[in-house]
Design a protein around this motif. Structure first.
Motif, PDB file in Angstrom:
ATOM      1  N   ILE A   3       0.818  -1.214   0.000  1.00 13.87           N
ATOM      2  CA  ILE A   3       0.000   0.000   0.000  1.00 13.87           C
ATOM      3  C   ILE A   3       0.853   1.266   0.000  1.00 13.87           C
ATOM      4  N   VAL A   4       1.921   1.279   0.771  1.00 18.71           N
ATOM      5  CA  VAL A   4       2.753   2.479   0.856  1.00 18.71           C
ATOM      6  C   VAL A   4       3.404   2.771  -0.495  1.00 18.71           C
ATOM      7  N   HIS A   5       3.910   1.753  -1.152  1.00 13.95           N
ATOM      8  CA  HIS A   5       4.530   1.950  -2.461  1.00 13.95           C
ATOM      9  C   HIS A   5       3.495   2.451  -3.474  1.00 13.95           C
ATOM     10  N   SER A   6       2.331   1.834  -3.496  1.00 15.02           N
ATOM     11  CA  SER A   6       1.266   2.262  -4.423  1.00 15.02           C
ATOM     12  C   SER A   6       0.854   3.699  -4.123  1.00 15.02           C
ATOM     13  N   PHE A   7       0.707   4.024  -2.854  1.00 15.25           N
ATOM     14  CA  PHE A   7       0.351   5.371  -2.426  1.00 15.25           C
ATOM     15  C   PHE A   7       1.401   6.372  -2.908  1.00 15.25           C
ATOM     16  N   GLN A   8       2.664   6.068  -2.677  1.00 15.76           N
ATOM     17  CA  GLN A   8       3.745   6.977  -3.066  1.00 15.76           C
ATOM     18  C   GLN A   8       3.789   7.198  -4.574  1.00 15.76           C
ATOM     19  N   GLU A   9       3.557   6.148  -5.336  1.00 18.69           N
ATOM     20  CA  GLU A   9       3.547   6.301  -6.796  1.00 18.69           C
ATOM     21  C   GLU A   9       2.453   7.256  -7.249  1.00 18.69           C
ATOM     22  N   LEU A  10       1.266   7.140  -6.657  1.00 19.04           N
ATOM     23  CA  LEU A  10       0.162   8.023  -7.023  1.00 19.04           C
ATOM     24  C   LEU A  10       0.445   9.460  -6.612  1.00 19.04           C
ATOM     25  N   VAL A  11       1.039   9.647  -5.449  1.00 19.08           N
ATOM     26  CA  VAL A  11       1.378  10.989  -4.981  1.00 19.08           C
ATOM     27  C   VAL A  11       2.398  11.631  -5.913  1.00 19.08           C
ATOM     28  N   VAL A  12       3.420  10.887  -6.277  1.00 18.72           N
ATOM     29  CA  VAL A  12       4.450  11.418  -7.181  1.00 18.72           C
ATOM     30  C   VAL A  12       3.835  11.825  -8.521  1.00 18.72           C
ATOM     31  N   ARG A  13       2.882  11.049  -8.996  1.00 18.83           N
ATOM     32  CA  ARG A  13       2.217  11.365 -10.276  1.00 18.83           C
ATOM     33  C   ARG A  13       1.203  12.497 -10.135  1.00 18.83           C
ATOM     34  N   GLY A  14       0.883  12.876  -8.904  1.00 21.86           N
ATOM     35  CA  GLY A  14      -0.124  13.912  -8.690  1.00 21.86           C
ATOM     36  C   GLY A  14      -1.532  13.418  -8.907  1.00 21.86           C
ATOM     37  N   ASP A  15      -1.726  12.106  -8.818  1.00 20.14           N
ATOM     38  CA  ASP A  15      -3.044  11.500  -9.029  1.00 20.14           C
ATOM     39  C   ASP A  15      -3.787  11.436  -7.692  1.00 20.14           C
ATOM     40  N   ILE A  20      -6.995   8.719  -3.388  1.00 19.46           N
ATOM     41  CA  ILE A  20      -8.190   8.620  -2.539  1.00 19.46           C
ATOM     42  C   ILE A  20      -8.854   7.266  -2.744  1.00 19.46           C
ATOM     43  N   GLU A  21      -9.028   6.860  -3.977  1.00 24.96           N
ATOM     44  CA  GLU A  21      -9.656   5.570  -4.286  1.00 24.96           C
ATOM     45  C   GLU A  21      -8.831   4.414  -3.725  1.00 24.96           C
ATOM     46  N   LEU A  22      -7.515   4.475  -3.876  1.00 26.19           N
ATOM     47  CA  LEU A  22      -6.637   3.439  -3.325  1.00 26.19           C
ATOM     48  C   LEU A  22      -6.835   3.314  -1.818  1.00 26.19           C
ATOM     49  N   LEU A  23      -6.830   4.442  -1.119  1.00 25.97           N
ATOM     50  CA  LEU A  23      -6.943   4.401   0.344  1.00 25.97           C
ATOM     51  C   LEU A  23      -8.327   3.949   0.792  1.00 25.97           C
ATOM     52  N   LYS A  24      -9.367   4.353   0.095  1.00 26.32           N
ATOM     53  CA  LYS A  24     -10.713   3.902   0.457  1.00 26.32           C
ATOM     54  C   LYS A  24     -10.850   2.389   0.250  1.00 26.32           C
ATOM     55  N   ASN A  25     -10.276   1.892  -0.829  1.00 26.57           N
ATOM     56  CA  ASN A  25     -10.293   0.439  -1.063  1.00 26.57           C
ATOM     57  C   ASN A  25      -9.478  -0.288  -0.004  1.00 26.57           C
ATOM     58  N   TYR A  26      -8.335   0.266   0.345  1.00 26.23           N
ATOM     59  CA  TYR A  26      -7.493  -0.320   1.399  1.00 26.23           C
ATOM     60  C   TYR A  26      -8.250  -0.379   2.718  1.00 26.23           C
ATOM     61  N   GLU A  27      -8.934   0.697   3.042  1.00 22.88           N
ATOM     62  CA  GLU A  27      -9.706   0.763   4.286  1.00 22.88           C
ATOM     63  C   GLU A  27     -10.799  -0.314   4.332  1.00 22.88           C
ATOM     64  N   GLN A  28     -11.417  -0.568   3.188  1.00 19.03           N
ATOM     65  CA  GLN A  28     -12.494  -1.554   3.120  1.00 19.03           C
ATOM     66  C   GLN A  28     -11.988  -2.991   3.072  1.00 19.03           C
ATOM     67  N   SER A  29     -10.710  -3.168   2.758  1.00 18.87           N
ATOM     68  CA  SER A  29     -10.195  -4.512   2.509  1.00 18.87           C
ATOM     69  C   SER A  29      -9.726  -5.254   3.748  1.00 18.87           C
ATOM     70  N   ARG A  30      -9.575  -4.550   4.858  1.00 17.42           N
ATOM     71  CA  ARG A  30      -9.032  -5.200   6.058  1.00 17.42           C
ATOM     72  C   ARG A  30      -9.327  -4.357   7.291  1.00 17.42           C
ATOM     73  N   LYS A  31      -9.091  -4.957   8.449  1.00 17.48           N
ATOM     74  CA  LYS A  31      -9.187  -4.237   9.713  1.00 17.48           C
ATOM     75  C   LYS A  31      -7.878  -3.474   9.899  1.00 17.48           C
ATOM     76  N   LEU A  32      -7.985  -2.170  10.108  1.00 22.11           N
ATOM     77  CA  LEU A  32      -6.806  -1.330  10.211  1.00 22.11           C
ATOM     78  C   LEU A  32      -6.486  -1.003  11.666  1.00 22.11           C
ATOM     79  N   SER A  33      -5.200  -0.834  11.938  1.00 19.39           N
ATOM     80  CA  SER A  33      -4.782  -0.356  13.256  1.00 19.39           C
ATOM     81  C   SER A  33      -5.196   1.108  13.386  1.00 19.39           C
ATOM     82  N   VAL A  34      -5.125   1.638  14.580  1.00 16.35           N
ATOM     83  CA  VAL A  34      -5.443   3.053  14.793  1.00 16.35           C
ATOM     84  C   VAL A  34      -4.536   3.927  13.933  1.00 16.35           C
ATOM     85  N   HIS A  35      -3.262   3.622  13.913  1.00 18.96           N
ATOM     86  CA  HIS A  35      -2.321   4.414  13.118  1.00 18.96           C
ATOM     87  C   HIS A  35      -2.669   4.350  11.623  1.00 18.96           C
ATOM     88  N   GLU A  36      -2.963   3.161  11.130  1.00 19.43           N
ATOM     89  CA  GLU A  36      -3.309   3.016   9.706  1.00 19.43           C
ATOM     90  C   GLU A  36      -4.592   3.769   9.363  1.00 19.43           C
TER      91      GLU A  36
END
Length: 94
Positions: A3-15, A20-36
């Motif tokens: 997730i971090v690598h995918s996130f960083q690639e999108l940020v670098v591209r300015g996408d 947002i879509e990546l993170l929303k999908n990530y949030e729905q895909s698993r139970k996240l820690s408080v930090h996540e």
């Protein structure tokens, strides 16, 4: 790819929408820690701020605030209000 690598690639591209879509999908895909979960909330708000979309930013930030009051330690609450881009976009959207 993690997730971090995918996130960083999108940020670098300015996408910001893709991020947002990546993170929303990530949030729905698993139970996240408080930090996540905090990381997801903050970055989704930042994505909307960078897109200058105050309405979805406000909706996400309200959820972030509600969640943060229940899940963050007092010394972590600044996380919710510590970004000038988000604050500017919220103020521009009234």
């Amino acid at each position: 790819m993690n997730i971090v690598h995918s996130f960083q690639e999108l940020v670098v591209r300015g996408d910001h929408q893709g991020m947002i879509e990546l993170l929303k999908n990530y949030e729905q895909s698993r139970k996240l820690s408080v930090h996540e979960r905090g990381w997801v909330y903050w970055n989704v708000s930042d994505g909307y701020a960078l897109l200058r979309e105050p309405e979805p930013l406000y909706a996400n930030h309200r959820e972030f605030f509600k969640w943060g009051k229940e899940n963050l330690a007092p010394e972590q609450l600044h996380w919710i209000v510590s970004d000038s881009t988000q604050a500017l976009s919220l103020s521009l959207g009234n």
